[in-house]
Scaffold this motif. Structure first.
Motif, PDB file in Angstrom:
ATOM      1  N   ALA A 192       0.826  -1.210   0.000  1.00  0.00           N
ATOM      2  CA  ALA A 192       0.000   0.000   0.000  1.00  0.00           C
ATOM      3  C   ALA A 192       0.860   1.259   0.000  1.00  0.00           C
ATOM      4  N   LEU A 193       2.061   1.172   0.541  1.00  0.00           N
ATOM      5  CA  LEU A 193       2.948   2.337   0.595  1.00  0.00           C
ATOM      6  C   LEU A 193       3.525   2.686  -0.776  1.00  0.00           C
ATOM      7  N   GLU A 237       5.301  11.502  -1.858  1.00  0.00           N
ATOM      8  CA  GLU A 237       6.514  10.780  -2.244  1.00  0.00           C
ATOM      9  C   GLU A 237       7.183  10.190  -0.997  1.00  0.00           C
ATOM     10  N   ASN A 238       7.423   8.880  -1.039  1.00  0.00           N
ATOM     11  CA  ASN A 238       8.046   8.189   0.094  1.00  0.00           C
ATOM     12  C   ASN A 238       9.009   7.117  -0.399  1.00  0.00           C
ATOM     13  N   PRO A 239      10.021   7.493  -1.162  1.00  0.00           N
ATOM     14  CA  PRO A 239      10.944   6.486  -1.698  1.00  0.00           C
ATOM     15  C   PRO A 239      11.645   5.711  -0.590  1.00  0.00           C
ATOM     16  N   ARG A 245       9.410   7.246   4.689  1.00  0.00           N
ATOM     17  CA  ARG A 245       9.260   5.792   4.514  1.00  0.00           C
ATOM     18  C   ARG A 245       9.743   5.038   5.746  1.00  0.00           C
ATOM     19  N   ARG A 246      10.827   5.486   6.339  1.00  0.00           N
ATOM     20  CA  ARG A 246      11.320   4.828   7.563  1.00  0.00           C
ATOM     21  C   ARG A 246      10.300   4.956   8.688  1.00  0.00           C
TER      22      ARG A 246
END
Length: 335
Positions: A192-193, A237-239, A245-246
């Motif tokens: 989902a992320l 945006e969460n690369p 993201r962490r």
């Protein structure tokens, strides 16, 4: 940012479609919290005896989500779900007939942000699951945590949602009479992320638990791909490796659920909000993979069937991608 407002002369049917989707988003994001708050407030009121009676019922009914749930055909056939279907619209596509004397595990891909296709196709009759697959009963697996929330658990079970724990899946696919379909969003919370328009990344290479249970009980595996599922929401945006993201990964490890920061459109304007975009979603059910029952499968058995499943999933995607809006140069990324 310029805000694009919805026109005033929108037909009533489209307003009803938006209202249906709004209640679904609310149910997904806030209904559990509201049910819990209502239960606590009732316990602190003069009607506390009702909460005591419900607590007794909850204790007696605790294992129901692990034993096939308690579906309601009345709820699954609400007119509300037809408006929900028509908003996008959503369509369930059958490629072959399925034998109702057998049990199946449907691997649903991709998860998307809120799994709209999985809900509409397998928790309601809006897209005609029972007509397309007569004799089969669908069950969508959901994190066990949600079945501990009073009142909310009873509502979601009405649609056919059951716990995603190992014993729940085993119960469904071990029924000797057959006819059960356990639907699993294989990529789960991590996938989902990565759900955003154009994304074709599936978290599946290390997902082998459902493969092992299919072997153990002899349930047939069926890959399912929902074209358009990732087009419904944008996401911040969460690369991989980013601070966001962490943080999301840490929260997922603690809470068991992912926290995608998604957005799309609003109720009265099209510029921002939590209502999904009006994008068509086509959920294609592939061909079943025959599975020989192996009570104690070893790692080689699991790996072999897993590779067969991946091959069939890729074939399903490649065969239908151009029919449902993708071009020939787009391919799945199996992570």
């Amino acid at each position: 940012m310029k805000i694009e407002f919805a026109p005033l002369n929108i037909p009533m049917c489209r307003r009803l479609q938006t209202a249906a989707v709004l209640q679904w988003v609310f149910s997904f994001l806030a209904l559990a919290q509201c049910c819990l708050a209502a239960f606590v407030l009732l316990a602190l009121s003069d009607w506390w005896m009702l909460t005591l009676l419900y607590a007794g019922w909850l204790w007696w009914d605790w294992d129901t989500p692990k034993c096939g749930g308690r579906r309601s055909q009345w709820v699954r056939n609400w007119r509300l779900w037809d408006y929900f279907r028509d908003y996008f619209p959503l369509m369930l596509v059958k490629t072959v007939d399925l034998d109702p004397k057998k049990n199946y595990i449907f691997g649903f891909h991709p998860h998307g942000v809120l799994a709209a296709g999985a809900f509409a196709n397998f928790c309601t009759e809006a897209t005609g699951f029972s007509d397309l697959f007569p004799g089969l009963t669908s069950h969508l697996l959901m994190l066990p945590f949600w079945f501990k929330v009073p009142l909310f658990r009873d509502y979601i079970m009405c649609g056919g949602l059951v716990s995603s724990c190992k014993s729940s899946l085993s119960y469904l696919v071990s029924r000797p009479e057959g006819g059960n379909v356990a639907v699993i969003a294989v990529g789960g919370a991590p996938e989902a992320l990565d759900a955003r328009p154009g994304a074709l990344t599936l978290q599946i290479r290390n997902r082998k638990g459902f493969i092992k249970l299919a072997l153990k009980h002899g349930a047939q595996l069926v890959p399912v791909f929902s074209f358009g599922e990732n087009e419904l929401f944008d996401q911040m945006e969460n690369p991989t490796g980013s601070t966001l993201r962490r943080l999301q990964n840490r929260l997922q490890g603690i809470m068991g659920v992912s926290m995608p920061l998604f957005h799309a459109r609003g109720v009265f304007q099209y510029s921002f909000g939590l209502i999904p975009y009006r994008k068509p979603v086509f959920t294609v059910v592939g061909k079943p993979i025959p599975v020989t029952q192996t009570p104690n499968p070893n790692s080689e058995d699991i790996e072999s069937l897993h590779q067969t499943y991946l091959h069939n999933l890729i074939d399903l995607f490649e065969q239908h991608k151009q029919t449902y809006g993708l071009n020939e140069n787009q391919h799945l990324n199996l992570a």
